[in-house]
Each structure stands twice: as C-alpha cells, then as structure tokens.
Scaffold this motif. Structure first.
Motif, mmCIF file in Angstrom:
data_model
loop_
_atom_site.group_PDB
_atom_site.id
_atom_site.type_symbol
_atom_site.label_atom_id
_atom_site.label_comp_id
_atom_site.label_asym_id
_atom_site.label_seq_id
_atom_site.Cartn_x
_atom_site.Cartn_y
_atom_site.Cartn_z
ATOM 1 N N ASP A 108 -51.222 -19.061 50.155
ATOM 2 C CA ASP A 108 -51.617 -20.181 51.244
ATOM 3 C C ASP A 108 -53.316 -19.644 51.196
ATOM 4 O OD1 ASP A 108 -51.856 -21.953 53.579
ATOM 5 O OD2 ASP A 108 -50.596 -21.409 54.437
ATOM 6 N N LYS A 109 -53.627 -21.106 50.189
ATOM 7 C CA LYS A 109 -55.211 -20.696 50.386
ATOM 8 C C LYS A 109 -55.598 -21.289 51.318
ATOM 9 C CE LYS A 109 -58.163 -22.604 46.629
ATOM 10 N NZ LYS A 109 -58.751 -24.390 46.039
ATOM 11 N N THR A 110 -55.445 -22.021 52.366
ATOM 12 C CA THR A 110 -55.411 -22.586 53.728
ATOM 13 C C THR A 110 -55.670 -21.459 54.373
ATOM 14 O OG1 THR A 110 -55.225 -24.988 52.870
ATOM 15 C CG2 THR A 110 -55.454 -24.218 55.876
ATOM 16 N N LYS A 111 -54.539 -21.246 54.631
ATOM 17 C CA LYS A 111 -54.471 -19.825 55.509
ATOM 18 C C LYS A 111 -55.638 -18.435 54.901
ATOM 19 C CE LYS A 111 -51.665 -16.649 57.609
ATOM 20 N NZ LYS A 111 -50.187 -15.910 57.965
ATOM 21 N N GLU A 112 -56.025 -18.657 53.926
ATOM 22 C CA GLU A 112 -56.994 -17.710 53.411
ATOM 23 C C GLU A 112 -58.397 -18.029 53.448
ATOM 24 O OE1 GLU A 112 -58.141 -13.989 51.974
ATOM 25 O OE2 GLU A 112 -56.507 -14.504 52.353
ATOM 26 N N LEU B 216 -62.235 -16.705 59.404
ATOM 27 C CA LEU B 216 -62.382 -15.694 60.882
ATOM 28 C C LEU B 216 -63.314 -14.611 60.815
ATOM 29 C CD1 LEU B 216 -60.283 -16.213 63.614
ATOM 30 C CD2 LEU B 216 -59.229 -14.605 62.394
ATOM 31 N N ASP B 217 -62.784 -13.982 59.995
ATOM 32 C CA ASP B 217 -63.725 -12.460 59.787
ATOM 33 C C ASP B 217 -65.590 -12.286 59.772
ATOM 34 O OD1 ASP B 217 -61.189 -11.589 59.278
ATOM 35 O OD2 ASP B 217 -61.194 -11.234 57.246
ATOM 36 N N ALA B 218 -66.114 -13.348 58.924
ATOM 37 C CA ALA B 218 -66.981 -14.020 58.911
ATOM 38 C C ALA B 218 -68.114 -14.215 60.578
ATOM 39 C CB ALA B 218 -67.754 -15.255 58.052
ATOM 40 N N ASP B 219 -67.167 -15.612 61.424
ATOM 41 C CA ASP B 219 -67.281 -15.560 62.928
ATOM 42 C C ASP B 219 -67.329 -14.428 63.251
ATOM 43 O OD1 ASP B 219 -68.010 -17.830 61.597
ATOM 44 O OD2 ASP B 219 -66.228 -19.139 62.652
ATOM 45 N N SER C 124 -65.531 -21.525 67.285
ATOM 46 C CA SER C 124 -65.159 -21.475 66.246
ATOM 47 C C SER C 124 -63.399 -21.028 66.331
ATOM 48 C CB SER C 124 -66.344 -21.280 66.045
ATOM 49 O OG SER C 124 -66.908 -22.900 65.746
ATOM 50 N N LEU C 125 -64.028 -19.124 67.161
ATOM 51 C CA LEU C 125 -62.725 -18.260 66.245
ATOM 52 C C LEU C 125 -61.384 -18.945 67.239
ATOM 53 C CD1 LEU C 125 -65.308 -15.172 66.861
ATOM 54 C CD2 LEU C 125 -63.904 -15.438 64.705
#
Length: 146
Positions: free
Chosen positions: A91-95, A101-104, A137-138
């Motif tokens: 699932d490209k969108t989920k990835e 999310l991780d970057a934020d 954003s998170l």
C-alpha cells in the motif's frame, strides 16, 4: 566569507531549513502517489509548511540575517531514499503517510531541542505556530492511517 550569526539567527535558520526540507519532502511524496486525494492532502500540508517557512525567513531577515539555501544534492539523495520504501510496499499511500508521520514526529521533537531555545521570548508565537501545525499534521496523518 564567514557568516557570523547570533544565536537567534542561527535558531531561526535551523528552523527555516527544517521546514523547507519538510515542505520539499511532502511535495516529493505527493508526486509518488496515484491517489489524487492523498496527493492533494500532502500538498496542502506542504503549502502550510511553505507559509511557515516564509514567516521564519522574514523573521531571519528582521533579525538582520539571511536564510541558508538547501543543499540540492543532499535533498535529492534524501528524497531518493524516501522513494524506495513506498516502491516496495503493498500500500504505497499508507507507506508514504507513515514516512511523513515519522518525519513529523522527529520534527516536533526537534522543536523542543536546545538548538531552538534561542527562539524563546521574541519568537514564541512563531515557534508555537510551527509546533501547533506539526501536532495538527500528526493528527491528520494518524487518522488517515487508521
């Protein structure tokens, strides 16, 4: 030529660079997606980051400094690495959303680090707005991942 910055100018510049990299990463992530609604969602976040980065840039200039320019080679390399994970994902969108999310989360942690402590006082409002946007954003990303 040596550029000597005050602690405040350096902290503003660090924040500017972090927001600019994040904006670029969001735009690059949006380009990877075939789901137009998801891409538009990421572009909306990127636009807000751009707006915040412009406010930080104005603050740098008001402090008598000039903002740094991102290293284009570093940016290209980082974005290439970010593209590899979604290419292999089911699932490209989920990835892509998980990467953002991780970057934020990292960027929000960075907002609290010692490097940006010089922004306390005169730039509390700007720092708070950046923090609020990241928290928002998170929340949005977490909802999209559920």
């Amino acid at each position: 030529m040596t550029l000597i910055r005050t602690e405040t100018q350096a902290a503003l510049n660090d924040l500017f660079m972090a927001l600019t990299r994040s904006e670029d990463d969001y735009r690059a992530a949006a380009e990877q997606l075939e789901d137009q609604a998801a891409a538009d969602f990421l572009c909306a976040i990127a636009s807000k980051r751009q707006s915040l980065a412009q406010r930080v840039e104005r603050a740098i200039r008001a402090e008598g400094g000039l903002p740094s320019e991102p290293d284009p080679d570093l940016k290209a390399g980082e974005q290439l690495l970010q593209m590899l994970g979604p290419l292999m994902a089911d699932d490209k969108t989920k990835e892509v959303f998980q990467q953002r999310l991780d970057a934020d989360r990292e960027l929000l942690d960075y907002m609290e680090c010692e490097d940006l402590s010089a922004l306390e006082g005169a730039h509390d409002e700007l720092k708070g707005e950046c923090r609020h946007h990241l928290e928002e954003s998170l929340t949005w990303l977490e909802k999209r991942l559920q």
